[in-house]
Scaffold this motif. Structure first.
Motif, short mmCIF file in Angstrom:
data_model
loop_
_atom_site.label_atom_id
_atom_site.label_comp_id
_atom_site.label_asym_id
_atom_site.label_seq_id
_atom_site.Cartn_x
_atom_site.Cartn_y
_atom_site.Cartn_z
N UNK A 40 0.77 -1.24 0.00
CA UNK A 40 0.00 0.00 0.00
C UNK A 40 0.80 1.29 0.00
N UNK A 41 2.11 1.19 -0.10
CA UNK A 41 2.92 2.41 -0.18
C UNK A 41 2.81 2.93 -1.61
N UNK A 42 2.40 4.17 -1.76
CA UNK A 42 2.25 4.73 -3.11
C UNK A 42 3.62 4.93 -3.75
N UNK A 43 3.68 4.88 -5.07
CA UNK A 43 4.96 5.13 -5.74
C UNK A 43 5.60 6.45 -5.31
N UNK A 44 4.78 7.47 -5.10
CA UNK A 44 5.30 8.79 -4.71
C UNK A 44 5.92 8.77 -3.31
N UNK A 45 5.47 7.85 -2.45
CA UNK A 45 6.01 7.75 -1.08
C UNK A 45 7.30 6.94 -1.01
N UNK A 46 7.53 6.06 -1.97
CA UNK A 46 8.68 5.17 -1.90
C UNK A 46 10.00 5.93 -1.84
N UNK A 48 10.56 8.64 -0.43
CA UNK A 48 10.67 9.19 0.92
C UNK A 48 11.21 8.13 1.88
N UNK A 49 10.86 6.88 1.62
CA UNK A 49 11.33 5.78 2.46
C UNK A 49 12.69 5.25 2.01
N UNK A 50 12.97 5.40 0.74
CA UNK A 50 14.27 5.00 0.16
C UNK A 50 14.84 6.23 -0.55
N UNK A 51 15.40 7.16 0.21
CA UNK A 51 15.78 8.46 -0.36
C UNK A 51 16.89 8.44 -1.41
N UNK A 52 17.53 7.31 -1.60
CA UNK A 52 18.53 7.21 -2.66
C UNK A 52 17.88 7.00 -4.03
N UNK A 53 16.55 6.82 -4.04
CA UNK A 53 15.82 6.62 -5.30
C UNK A 53 15.05 7.88 -5.67
N UNK A 54 14.79 8.03 -6.97
CA UNK A 54 13.92 9.10 -7.47
C UNK A 54 12.68 8.43 -8.05
N UNK A 55 11.65 9.23 -8.23
CA UNK A 55 10.36 8.70 -8.65
C UNK A 55 10.42 7.98 -9.99
N UNK A 56 11.22 8.46 -10.92
CA UNK A 56 11.30 7.78 -12.22
C UNK A 56 11.86 6.37 -12.07
N UNK A 57 12.77 6.16 -11.13
CA UNK A 57 13.31 4.82 -10.89
C UNK A 57 12.23 3.90 -10.33
N UNK A 58 11.42 4.44 -9.43
CA UNK A 58 10.34 3.66 -8.83
C UNK A 58 9.34 3.24 -9.90
N UNK A 59 8.91 4.18 -10.73
CA UNK A 59 7.95 3.84 -11.78
C UNK A 59 8.55 2.86 -12.78
N UNK A 60 9.83 2.98 -13.08
CA UNK A 60 10.45 2.03 -14.00
C UNK A 60 10.52 0.64 -13.37
N UNK A 61 10.78 0.57 -12.08
CA UNK A 61 10.78 -0.73 -11.39
C UNK A 61 9.40 -1.36 -11.44
N UNK A 62 8.37 -0.57 -11.23
CA UNK A 62 7.00 -1.11 -11.30
C UNK A 62 6.65 -1.52 -12.72
N UNK A 63 7.10 -0.76 -13.69
CA UNK A 63 6.89 -1.11 -15.08
C UNK A 63 7.60 -2.42 -15.41
#
Length: 93
Positions: A40-46, A48-63
């Protein structure tokens, strides 16, 4: 040995996690992002919990996950801690 994938932020490195897909420039596996998202952690929150990542990396991982669900689900299951090994004080009620 670094191996690119069809996703710009996702690579495999035989020297990191035995070649499991990770975020480029980190040791963070795609499965870690997926597991956070599944609880339930939104992509935008990730980031914040893993500050070495940026949102584009998170979305690419989900993709990447959506394109390779069977593979990533196998990594998740393989790395799951059996319930009997989890201290009862930290188990979900």
């Amino acid at each position: 040995m670094l191996q690119s994938t069809e996703h710009c932020h996702i690579v495999r490195n035989s020297e990191i996690l035995s070649g499991e897909p990770i975020i480029r420039g980190t040791r963070t596996p795609v499965r870690a992002i997926v597991e956070m998202w599944r609880i339930g952690v939104s992509p935008e929150e990730i980031p914040q919990r893993l500050p070495h990542l940026v949102l584009s990396q998170v979305f690419d991982a989900l993709s990447y996950y959506l394109d390779h669900q069977v593979e990533i689900n196998e990594y998740i299951e393989h790395n799951r801690i059996p319930d009997e090994l989890i201290d009862p004080r930290v188990r979900k009620a």
